[in-house]
Design a protein around this motif. Structure first.
Motif, PDB file in Angstrom:
ATOM      1  N   GLY A  44     -35.908  51.840  11.033  1.00  0.00           N
ATOM      2  CA  GLY A  44     -34.780  51.760  11.954  1.00  0.00           C
ATOM      3  C   GLY A  44     -33.830  50.670  11.493  1.00  0.00           C
ATOM      4  O   GLY A  44     -34.149  49.895  10.588  1.00  0.00           O
ATOM      5  N   CYS A  45     -32.681  50.608  12.092  1.00  0.00           N
ATOM      6  CA  CYS A  45     -31.705  49.556  11.793  1.00  0.00           C
ATOM      7  C   CYS A  45     -32.358  48.194  11.977  1.00  0.00           C
ATOM      8  O   CYS A  45     -33.146  47.982  12.897  1.00  0.00           O
ATOM      9  CB  CYS A  45     -30.510  49.690  12.726  1.00  0.00           C
ATOM     10  SG  CYS A  45     -29.312  48.351  12.568  1.00  0.00           S
ATOM     11  N   ASP A  46     -32.009  47.251  11.101  1.00  0.00           N
ATOM     12  CA  ASP A  46     -32.573  45.903  11.169  1.00  0.00           C
ATOM     13  C   ASP A  46     -32.229  45.201  12.483  1.00  0.00           C
ATOM     14  O   ASP A  46     -32.873  44.220  12.848  1.00  0.00           O
ATOM     15  CB  ASP A  46     -32.053  45.079   9.980  1.00  0.00           C
ATOM     16  CG  ASP A  46     -33.107  44.110   9.460  1.00  0.00           C
ATOM     17  OD1 ASP A  46     -34.305  44.469   9.496  1.00  0.00           O
ATOM     18  OD2 ASP A  46     -32.740  43.000   9.032  1.00  0.00           O
ATOM     19  N   ASN A  47     -31.226  45.693  13.192  1.00  0.00           N
ATOM     20  CA  ASN A  47     -30.856  45.103  14.489  1.00  0.00           C
ATOM     21  C   ASN A  47     -31.572  45.770  15.663  1.00  0.00           C
ATOM     22  O   ASN A  47     -31.236  45.511  16.809  1.00  0.00           O
ATOM     23  CB  ASN A  47     -29.340  45.218  14.712  1.00  0.00           C
ATOM     24  CG  ASN A  47     -28.563  44.215  13.878  1.00  0.00           C
ATOM     25  OD1 ASN A  47     -29.087  43.165  13.524  1.00  0.00           O
ATOM     26  ND2 ASN A  47     -27.318  44.541  13.566  1.00  0.00           N
ATOM     27  N   ARG A  48     -32.551  46.624  15.376  1.00  0.00           N
ATOM     28  CA  ARG A  48     -33.212  47.376  16.453  1.00  0.00           C
ATOM     29  C   ARG A  48     -33.857  46.439  17.487  1.00  0.00           C
ATOM     30  O   ARG A  48     -33.626  46.577  18.687  1.00  0.00           O
ATOM     31  CB  ARG A  48     -34.258  48.321  15.845  1.00  0.00           C
ATOM     32  CG  ARG A  48     -34.877  49.285  16.867  1.00  0.00           C
ATOM     33  CD  ARG A  48     -35.826  50.271  16.171  1.00  0.00           C
ATOM     34  NE  ARG A  48     -36.507  51.102  17.147  1.00  0.00           N
ATOM     35  CZ  ARG A  48     -36.162  52.350  17.470  1.00  0.00           C
ATOM     36  NH1 ARG A  48     -35.136  52.924  16.885  1.00  0.00           N
ATOM     37  NH2 ARG A  48     -36.839  53.019  18.377  1.00  0.00           N
ATOM     38  N   GLY A  52     -31.214  46.106  20.206  1.00  0.00           N
ATOM     39  CA  GLY A  52     -31.493  47.453  20.695  1.00  0.00           C
ATOM     40  C   GLY A  52     -30.684  48.529  20.012  1.00  0.00           C
ATOM     41  O   GLY A  52     -30.412  49.576  20.612  1.00  0.00           O
ATOM     42  N   CYS A  53     -30.293  48.310  18.748  1.00  0.00           N
ATOM     43  CA  CYS A  53     -29.583  49.369  18.015  1.00  0.00           C
ATOM     44  C   CYS A  53     -30.601  50.446  17.651  1.00  0.00           C
ATOM     45  O   CYS A  53     -31.583  50.165  16.965  1.00  0.00           O
ATOM     46  CB  CYS A  53     -28.924  48.816  16.752  1.00  0.00           C
ATOM     47  SG  CYS A  53     -28.227  50.142  15.723  1.00  0.00           S
ATOM     48  N   ASN A  54     -30.365  51.677  18.092  1.00  0.00           N
ATOM     49  CA  ASN A  54     -31.358  52.744  17.871  1.00  0.00           C
ATOM     50  C   ASN A  54     -31.013  53.630  16.675  1.00  0.00           C
ATOM     51  O   ASN A  54     -31.588  54.698  16.525  1.00  0.00           O
ATOM     52  CB  ASN A  54     -31.494  53.612  19.138  1.00  0.00           C
ATOM     53  CG  ASN A  54     -30.278  54.491  19.363  1.00  0.00           C
ATOM     54  OD1 ASN A  54     -29.170  54.146  18.950  1.00  0.00           O
ATOM     55  ND2 ASN A  54     -30.461  55.620  20.012  1.00  0.00           N
ATOM     56  N   PHE A  65     -29.303  47.643   7.377  1.00  0.00           N
ATOM     57  CA  PHE A  65     -28.639  47.983   8.632  1.00  0.00           C
ATOM     58  C   PHE A  65     -28.268  49.466   8.688  1.00  0.00           C
ATOM     59  O   PHE A  65     -28.262  50.156   7.672  1.00  0.00           O
ATOM     60  CB  PHE A  65     -27.368  47.139   8.811  1.00  0.00           C
ATOM     61  CG  PHE A  65     -27.648  45.675   8.951  1.00  0.00           C
ATOM     62  CD1 PHE A  65     -28.326  45.194  10.059  1.00  0.00           C
ATOM     63  CD2 PHE A  65     -27.253  44.781   7.966  1.00  0.00           C
ATOM     64  CE1 PHE A  65     -28.600  43.837  10.190  1.00  0.00           C
ATOM     65  CE2 PHE A  65     -27.519  43.430   8.090  1.00  0.00           C
ATOM     66  CZ  PHE A  65     -28.197  42.957   9.200  1.00  0.00           C
ATOM     67  N   CYS A  66     -27.920  49.898   9.891  1.00  0.00           N
ATOM     68  CA  CYS A  66     -27.456  51.277  10.064  1.00  0.00           C
ATOM     69  C   CYS A  66     -25.984  51.376   9.663  1.00  0.00           C
ATOM     70  O   CYS A  66     -25.330  50.368   9.381  1.00  0.00           O
ATOM     71  CB  CYS A  66     -27.635  51.697  11.526  1.00  0.00           C
ATOM     72  SG  CYS A  66     -26.480  50.873  12.634  1.00  0.00           S
ATOM     73  N   ALA A  67     -25.467  52.593   9.685  1.00  0.00           N
ATOM     74  CA  ALA A  67     -24.087  52.828   9.261  1.00  0.00           C
ATOM     75  C   ALA A  67     -23.084  52.133  10.173  1.00  0.00           C
ATOM     76  O   ALA A  67     -21.970  51.830   9.751  1.00  0.00           O
ATOM     77  CB  ALA A  67     -23.813  54.333   9.237  1.00  0.00           C
ATOM     78  N   SER A  68     -23.467  51.861  11.420  1.00  0.00           N
ATOM     79  CA  SER A  68     -22.538  51.179  12.337  1.00  0.00           C
ATOM     80  C   SER A  68     -22.635  49.662  12.186  1.00  0.00           C
ATOM     81  O   SER A  68     -21.629  48.987  11.984  1.00  0.00           O
ATOM     82  CB  SER A  68     -22.830  51.604  13.785  1.00  0.00           C
ATOM     83  OG  SER A  68     -22.008  50.878  14.669  1.00  0.00           O
ATOM     84  N   CYS A  69     -23.862  49.127  12.274  1.00  0.00           N
ATOM     85  CA  CYS A  69     -24.021  47.663  12.166  1.00  0.00           C
ATOM     86  C   CYS A  69     -23.537  47.147  10.818  1.00  0.00           C
ATOM     87  O   CYS A  69     -23.047  46.018  10.719  1.00  0.00           O
ATOM     88  CB  CYS A  69     -25.477  47.265  12.387  1.00  0.00           C
ATOM     89  SG  CYS A  69     -26.027  47.450  14.102  1.00  0.00           S
ATOM     90  N   ALA A  70     -23.660  47.985   9.770  1.00  0.00           N
ATOM     91  CA  ALA A  70     -23.246  47.545   8.429  1.00  0.00           C
ATOM     92  C   ALA A  70     -21.752  47.249   8.373  1.00  0.00           C
ATOM     93  O   ALA A  70     -21.295  46.530   7.492  1.00  0.00           O
ATOM     94  CB  ALA A  70     -23.604  48.608   7.390  1.00  0.00           C
TER      95      ALA A  70
END
Ligand code: ZN
Ligand code: ZN
Ligand code: ZN
Length: 327
Positions: A44-48, A52-54, A65-70
């Motif tokens: 999962g995203c490193d910010n999960r 709470g990034c899902n 990270f995910c495509a958004s957090c990145a």
């Protein structure tokens, strides 16, 4: 937004679900499939855990990270109490924005090489006691958001002071990227002449226009041509506001269709904008009536005049290559 079901037990789950309330499995949103899937050992995203990034993490070689957090270049100072919650709320709104941008396959880098990125900053008290204010805005792909907008009381006070009808984190996200997509789709896309005919000359003095707006307010009868009072400030702001409303309408119609509330054409399919606007206006009226019935302010406190539909049509047309062909 689409509607989602648990891949394991079919219980309804949501865009931001971390776990299924039906069967308890861990879930993740995968922007590639546009589905909520079982996390099932995938990273999962490193910010999960932190916010709470899902979303699912990107490929290992692209980072943790995910495509958004990145896309977030600067997060707020987490030693300041409350900033963790502000960061969490802003990223949640931003993921809804990025959902739309990825579904539309919009470029995240301009031809000039400016990448879309975000910095989340707080006002800072200087040693001499003055406060250095952070202005929410856009500059060559860099979107700056003042994290105090995540505080409901502060945002509502700003909304009242500015005489605005609507002020939300998602609205800020959608508006600011509108400026980026003016650069990418209008200026770099060779559509400036068409733009000028509808919105006005984008090269008129921006600072003078802002000063005039804050000194005099919007011109009388602005609702006949603009979606909001702020849209009258300058053709750039009109575009950013209209771009945000195109995203409100698209996401709103997709959501309402997914729940069986309207029968409207697929907003992500190619076609004219008029049938979308014709479905959106009565839906918005019904949503506002529902809001009032429950003692809440109007959900969508805007009037879409025919010239605004034309401007929405221009944006719809800019997206035409990105929308699926209906056939
Ligand atoms: Zn389940
Ligand atoms: Zn993330
Ligand atoms: Zn703006």
């Amino acid at each position: 937004m689409k509607r989602f079901a648990c891949p394991s037990c079919d219980h309804e789950v949501f865009f931001d679900s971390l776990t299924c309330l039906g069967c308890g499995i861990d879930l993740a949103y995968d922007p590639d499939s546009a589905r909520v899937e079982a996390l099932d050992g995938r990273p999962g995203c490193d910010n999960r855990a932190e916010i709470g990034c899902n979303w699912i993490a990107r490929k290992p070689e692209e980072g943790a990270f995910c495509a958004s957090c990145a896309l977030t270049e600067t997060i707020p100072d987490l030693t300041v109490p409350g900033n963790d919650l502000r960061w969490r709320k802003i990223e949640a709104a931003k993921r809804r924005l990025i959902y739309s941008l990825l579904r539309l396959d919009l470029p995240l880098v301009s031809r000039a090489g400016n990448a879309l990125r975000f910095r989340l900053l707080a006002d800072e008290k200087m040693p001499d006691g003055r406060v250095q204010r952070v202005l929410t805005g856009h500059d060559d792909g860099l979107v700056t958001l003042n994290v105090s907008e995540a505080d409901d009381d502060r945002r509502e006070r700003m909304r009242t002071e500015m005489g605005e009808r609507y002020r939300t984190l998602l609205g800020h996200c959608r508006h600011e990227v509108g400026h980026f997509y003016f650069d990418v789709l209008v200026a770099e896309g060779g559509r400036k002449a068409e733009f000028t005919a509808l919105f006005g000359d984008p090269d008129q003095d921006y600072q003078a226009a802002l000063n005039r707006h804050y000194a005099e307010g919007p011109p009388e009868g602005w609702e006949d041509r603009h979606v909001s009072a702020y849209a009258t400030t300058h053709p750039w702001e009109d575009f950013a506001e209209t771009f945000a409303h195109w995203l409100h309408m698209t996401d709103g119609l997709e959501t309402a269709s997914a729940y069986g509330l309207v029968s409207a054409p697929d907003p992500y399919a190619r076609g004219p904008v008029e049938p979308l606007a014709q479905a959106w206006v009565p839906l918005a009226i019904a949503m506002n009536a529902m809001s009032r019935a429950l003692g809440q302010p109007d959900l969508y406190p805007f009037v879409i005049a025919p010239p605004v539909v034309e401007k929405l049509g221009f944006i719809h047309d800019l997206m035409a290559d990105r929308l699926r062909s209906a056939a």
